[in-house]
Each structure stands twice: as C-alpha cells, then as structure tokens.
Design an enzyme around this catalytic site. Structure first.
Site, PDB file in Angstrom:
ATOM      1  N   LYS A 180     -17.997  28.762 -43.541  1.00  0.00           N
ATOM      2  CA  LYS A 180     -17.420  29.559 -42.799  1.00  0.00           C
ATOM      3  C   LYS A 180     -18.466  30.185 -42.412  1.00  0.00           C
ATOM      4  O   LYS A 180     -19.421  31.037 -42.674  1.00  0.00           O
ATOM      5  CB  LYS A 180     -16.945  30.598 -42.911  1.00  0.00           C
ATOM      6  N   VAL A 209      -0.004  17.564 -35.253  1.00  0.00           N
ATOM      7  CA  VAL A 209       0.632  17.210 -37.175  1.00  0.00           C
ATOM      8  C   VAL A 209       2.086  17.583 -37.161  1.00  0.00           C
ATOM      9  O   VAL A 209       2.186  16.623 -37.367  1.00  0.00           O
ATOM     10  CB  VAL A 209       0.202  18.783 -37.914  1.00  0.00           C
TER      11      VAL A 209
HETATM   12  P1  NAD Z   1      -0.367  22.974 -33.052  1.00  0.00           P
HETATM   13  O1  NAD Z   1      -0.465  24.562 -32.349  1.00  0.00           O
HETATM   14  O2  NAD Z   1      -0.633  21.938 -31.902  1.00  0.00           O
HETATM   15  O3  NAD Z   1       1.214  23.113 -33.499  1.00  0.00           O
HETATM   16  C1  NAD Z   1       1.959  24.036 -34.413  1.00  0.00           C
HETATM   17  C2  NAD Z   1       3.266  23.807 -33.096  1.00  0.00           C
HETATM   18  O4  NAD Z   1       4.152  25.109 -33.485  1.00  0.00           O
HETATM   19  C3  NAD Z   1       3.527  24.208 -31.935  1.00  0.00           C
HETATM   20  O5  NAD Z   1       4.602  23.077 -32.120  1.00  0.00           O
HETATM   21  C4  NAD Z   1       4.268  26.244 -31.954  1.00  0.00           C
HETATM   22  O6  NAD Z   1       4.997  25.799 -30.838  1.00  0.00           O
HETATM   23  C5  NAD Z   1       5.611  25.548 -33.039  1.00  0.00           C
HETATM   24  N1  NAD Z   1       5.332  26.791 -33.122  1.00  0.00           N
HETATM   25  C6  NAD Z   1       5.399  28.282 -32.861  1.00  0.00           C
HETATM   26  N2  NAD Z   1       5.948  29.186 -33.650  1.00  0.00           N
HETATM   27  C7  NAD Z   1       6.428  28.583 -34.034  1.00  0.00           C
HETATM   28  C8  NAD Z   1       7.654  29.368 -34.923  1.00  0.00           C
HETATM   29  N3  NAD Z   1       7.835  30.443 -34.980  1.00  0.00           N
HETATM   30  N4  NAD Z   1       8.698  28.107 -35.363  1.00  0.00           N
HETATM   31  C9  NAD Z   1       8.763  27.266 -34.843  1.00  0.00           C
HETATM   32  N5  NAD Z   1       7.734  26.570 -34.372  1.00  0.00           N
HETATM   33  C10 NAD Z   1       6.865  27.116 -33.814  1.00  0.00           C
HETATM   34  O7  NAD Z   1      -0.724  23.633 -34.550  1.00  0.00           O
HETATM   35  P2  NAD Z   1      -0.558  21.853 -35.643  1.00  0.00           P
HETATM   36  O8  NAD Z   1      -2.709  21.196 -34.893  1.00  0.00           O
HETATM   37  O9  NAD Z   1       0.033  20.684 -35.293  1.00  0.00           O
HETATM   38  O10 NAD Z   1      -1.811  22.120 -36.942  1.00  0.00           O
HETATM   39  C11 NAD Z   1       0.266  22.881 -37.551  1.00  0.00           C
HETATM   40  C12 NAD Z   1      -0.147  23.931 -38.799  1.00  0.00           C
HETATM   41  O11 NAD Z   1      -1.389  22.861 -39.392  1.00  0.00           O
HETATM   42  C13 NAD Z   1      -1.059  24.632 -38.034  1.00  0.00           C
HETATM   43  O12 NAD Z   1      -0.741  25.712 -39.342  1.00  0.00           O
HETATM   44  C14 NAD Z   1      -3.028  24.667 -38.614  1.00  0.00           C
HETATM   45  O13 NAD Z   1      -3.433  25.469 -39.055  1.00  0.00           O
HETATM   46  C15 NAD Z   1      -2.331  23.359 -40.009  1.00  0.00           C
HETATM   47  N6  NAD Z   1      -3.165  22.247 -39.988  1.00  0.00           N
HETATM   48  C16 NAD Z   1      -3.484  21.886 -38.931  1.00  0.00           C
HETATM   49  C17 NAD Z   1      -5.131  20.501 -38.638  1.00  0.00           C
HETATM   50  C18 NAD Z   1      -4.786  19.449 -37.816  1.00  0.00           C
HETATM   51  O14 NAD Z   1      -5.427  18.729 -37.988  1.00  0.00           O
HETATM   52  N7  NAD Z   1      -4.749  20.004 -36.716  1.00  0.00           N
HETATM   53  C19 NAD Z   1      -4.870  20.916 -39.599  1.00  0.00           C
HETATM   54  C20 NAD Z   1      -5.037  21.478 -41.294  1.00  0.00           C
HETATM   55  C21 NAD Z   1      -3.736  22.676 -41.224  1.00  0.00           C
END
Ligand code: NAD
Length: 362
Positions: free
Chosen positions: A96, A197
């Site tokens: 990282k 996701v």
């Molecule tokens: P994103 O930011 O697109 O989605 C997160 C969602 O959570 C948003 O719609 C937001 O409005 C909602 N949210 C925020 N606070 C909330 C709460 N208190 N209650 C309910 N909903 C709430 O992120 P993502 O890309 O969908 O990723 C989701 C999670 O998965 C994150 O923790 C991210 O680190 C992890 N992740 C994502 C990926 C990827 O490929 N995008 C890969 C590995 C891990």
C-alpha cells in the site's frame, strides 16, 4: 463460551510505539520512504509480502495528523492486501502507498509525477492502484513514469460488478454451509447499503428468488430497490436488527460492534463492506452466538481479482473462475472453523498466514 472482557483482553493489541517492532511482529517485508526535494512530496510505500507475487495495493492521497499515522495506515492496509490476495490464491503480494496530502496549497500533478518515479525506483516489487483520494487520471500521470500501475483509465473498468458477483458466491457458500441449502429461493436477506456493490448484489439475489429487506441513507437507491426488486425498506438504524437468514453489510466498516452484536437476528453475516468487525474479538462473539461470518476480505475479493486481471492480463474465463473460487475459499474456512471450533474470522487469518509463510500474529 468466553466472556467479552476475557476476549477483549486476549485480543486487544498492545499500543506499538516502535514502527520497526510493529513491522517485525506483523511479518513485513519492507518499508520505503520518499521525500522529493523538488516538489515537497512525501510518500510511503509499505510492502507486506512479495512471497506470492508483486505487492499490489492502492495509493491513498489524503491528509494525516502526522507522519506516524500515515506509516501505520500504509502498513495496516498493506497487510490486509497480502491476506486478501492470498485468501483467493492470486499470484500477488500485499502493499500500500500513501502520499501525504499537505493542508496547504500544493502542485498535485507534480506530486503525482514524483510518486510515479518513486514507484518505478522500486522495480516492480510494488504495483500501485486507486484508493481514497486518487482517481484514474492520477494513475495515468503516474504511469508516465512506471509500468507498475494496476488501474488506468484505459482499463475502462469498474470493479464493483466483480465484487458483487463474489459476494453472491460467498453468500451461497455460507447458506450451503450453515443452512444446508443450495438455493437462495425464499431466503430473507437484509442488505445494508445499496451503492455500487449493494445494489448489484440485490439484483442478483432477487433474480435467484431471495426476499430482500434494504436500507440506505439515499432514498433514491431505496426506491429503486423497492421498484425493481420488490424489496422492503427499513430505516438505516434498524437494518442490522431485522430477523433474517443473511445480513449483508455493504456500506460501512465496524458495523459488527459491541452495540450491534447483541441486536443481530441473523444466522449469517456476509457482505461487501471492508472491516466489518469493529475489533477482532467480535469474530469470537459471532462464533459464540452461532452466527457464521464470511470474512470480509475474502468475500469482497472480487474487486481485487478484477484489478489484478487488468494488470496481469488474465483471460476472462480465468477471472470468472477466480471469482467463483471465493465460494471454495470460504467453504474451506467454514469447515476448518467448525472442525477446530474457532471463529471463521480467525481461521481466515490463519489460512492466509499459512499461504504467506508467516507465524500466526493474533
Ligand atoms: P458505495 O459508496 O457505492 O456504496 C455505499 C452505500 O452505502 C451508498 O449507497 C451509501 O448511501 C450507503 N450508506 C452510507 N451510510 C449508510 C448507512 N448508515 N446505512 C445504510 N446505507 C448507508 O460503495 P461500494 O463501492 O458499493 O462499496 C460498499 C462497501 O464494500 C464499502 O465498504 C467498500 O469499501 C467495500 N468494497 C467495495 C468494493 C468495490 O468493488 N466497490 C470492493 C471491496 C470492498
């Protein structure tokens, strides 16, 4: 069953004030520091392991209260990348980078050029990618100086569909193992967060006949899920309390914590969010409650598989196999967890450490 206090005492890490002692105790390979006198850029690259391949991991470009916290952040995240890659058998190590963002005006582009030269000087031991505070066009600038860049605008890709597919396979593994069912039809799944996701995951689950309860702070996402997937909505503060078969955290870290753990009414926790356990002892508490936990860095490894495929030029059919392999990796973790009566979160770490040739560090 252990008491919470006993578990806390056994797993709360000592505050480490010596960075190199921390590095040794966590099996680090090397740490690199760069101060670019021309631009003032300060960067750190932490390489946890290159045993299985070059250390791939994102570059953060954010403010830190001090340099020490930036170094610890890079190390903590690098270690997580090693474990994630090892857990799904990718030919990659874990690293990282952090570029410390100044709290005064600076030349961002010049910083990125300097960082690109720094990455190149490491000769391919570290491969950089997107993380908080960096964007694809930043990666394009870095790539003017080095081939060791995994996310470029020409890669033209969003990792979230791969992450969602991997989470789906992880949920299927957990359901098979815990509930003895090879279909999701009729199962009740509560999804926290309908972002990149969570929304795609909801679509897959709906197609397979699962009943969905959802929550998001964004009402538009919730309305879409109600309309397109027949989901039921609950307030964000209630989603983890919903009686269900699977609780899928897809929004925030530390959602399994001292406060929420007693309120869960699920048999499985399996979702995309990073760092779902506020502390490692919450893995033990889930195990004691009979709740099967799909370790976050294993179930959400689809995004890394996608990023790695762009860098390694992995053929599409192999990428799909690797995502599918998340099911196999989790089944192996669940089986050993049951055999040894130890939390699945702990077994995930042990299996990764074994692959990395590291002594257990729990
Ligand atoms: P994103 O930011 O697109 O989605 C997160 C969602 O959570 C948003 O719609 C937001 O409005 C909602 N949210 C925020 N606070 C909330 C709460 N208190 N209650 C309910 N909903 C709430 O992120 P993502 O890309 O969908 O990723 C989701 C999670 O998965 C994150 O923790 C991210 O680190 C992890 N992740 C994502 C990926 C990827 O490929 N995008 C890969 C590995 C891990």
């Amino acid at each position: 069953m252990m008491s919470i206090d006993k578990i806390k005492n056994e797993t709360t890490p000592m505050i480490q004030d010596d960075i190199l002692d921390y590095a040794i105790s966590h099996g680090f390979g090397d740490l690199h520091f760069k101060v670019d006198n021309e631009t003032g850029m300060k960067a750190i690259v932490a390489i946890h392991s290159t045993k299985l391949g070059p250390a791939l991991g994102g570059c953060r470009f954010i403010e830190y209260p001090n340099t020490t916290s930036a170094i610890y952040d890079a190390m903590r995240l690098a270690k997580g990348m090693s474990y994630k890659a090892a857990s799904v058998n990718l030919p990659l190590g874990g690293g990282k980078a952090v570029i410390i963002k100044p709290n005064q005006p600076f030349n961002r582009e010049a910083y990125l050029h300097a960082f690109g030269r720094f990455v190149n000087d490491l000769g391919g031991r570290y491969v950089t990618a997107l993380d908080s505070g960096t964007q694809l066009n930043d990666m394009d600038i870095i790539a003017q100086h080095t081939p060791y860049v995994a996310s470029l605008s020409s890669h033209n890709g969003d990792p979230s569909p791969s992450t969602a597919k991997g989470v789906l396979r992880g949920i299927q593994a957990a359901v098979e193992f815990k509930l003895g069912k090879d279909k999701l039809e009729g199962l009740h799944i509560a999804i926290q967060g309908l972002g990149n996701v969570g929304y795609q995951l909801a679509g897959h689950l709906h197609e397979l006949g699962a009943r969905l309860t959802v929550a998001d702070v964004n009402p538009t996402s919730v309305e879409r899920a109600i309309k397109n997937f027949g989901a039921t909505a609950v307030p964000t503060e209630s989603i983890h309390k919903v009686p269900c078969d699977v609780f899928a955290p897809c929004a925030l870290g530390a959602i399994i914590n001292d406060f929420s753990i007693g309120q869960l009414q699920t048999t499985i926790v399996a979702g995309a969010a990073n760092n779902q356990l506020a502390h490692s002892y919450h893995g033990q508490l889930l195990h004691d409650k009979g709740i099967l936990y799909a370790a976050d860095y294993v179930i959400n490894a689809g995004g890394l598989i996608f990023a790695a495929s762009k860098y390694l030029h992995t053929p599409e059919n192999l990428v799909l196999q690797q995502i599918d392999g998340i099911h196999t990796s989790l089944m192996a973790i669940f089986a050993r967890s049951q055999r040894e009566n130890r939390p699945a979160s702990e077994i995930a770490d042990i299996l990764a450490q074994e692959k990395l040739g590291l002594a257990p560090t729990r």
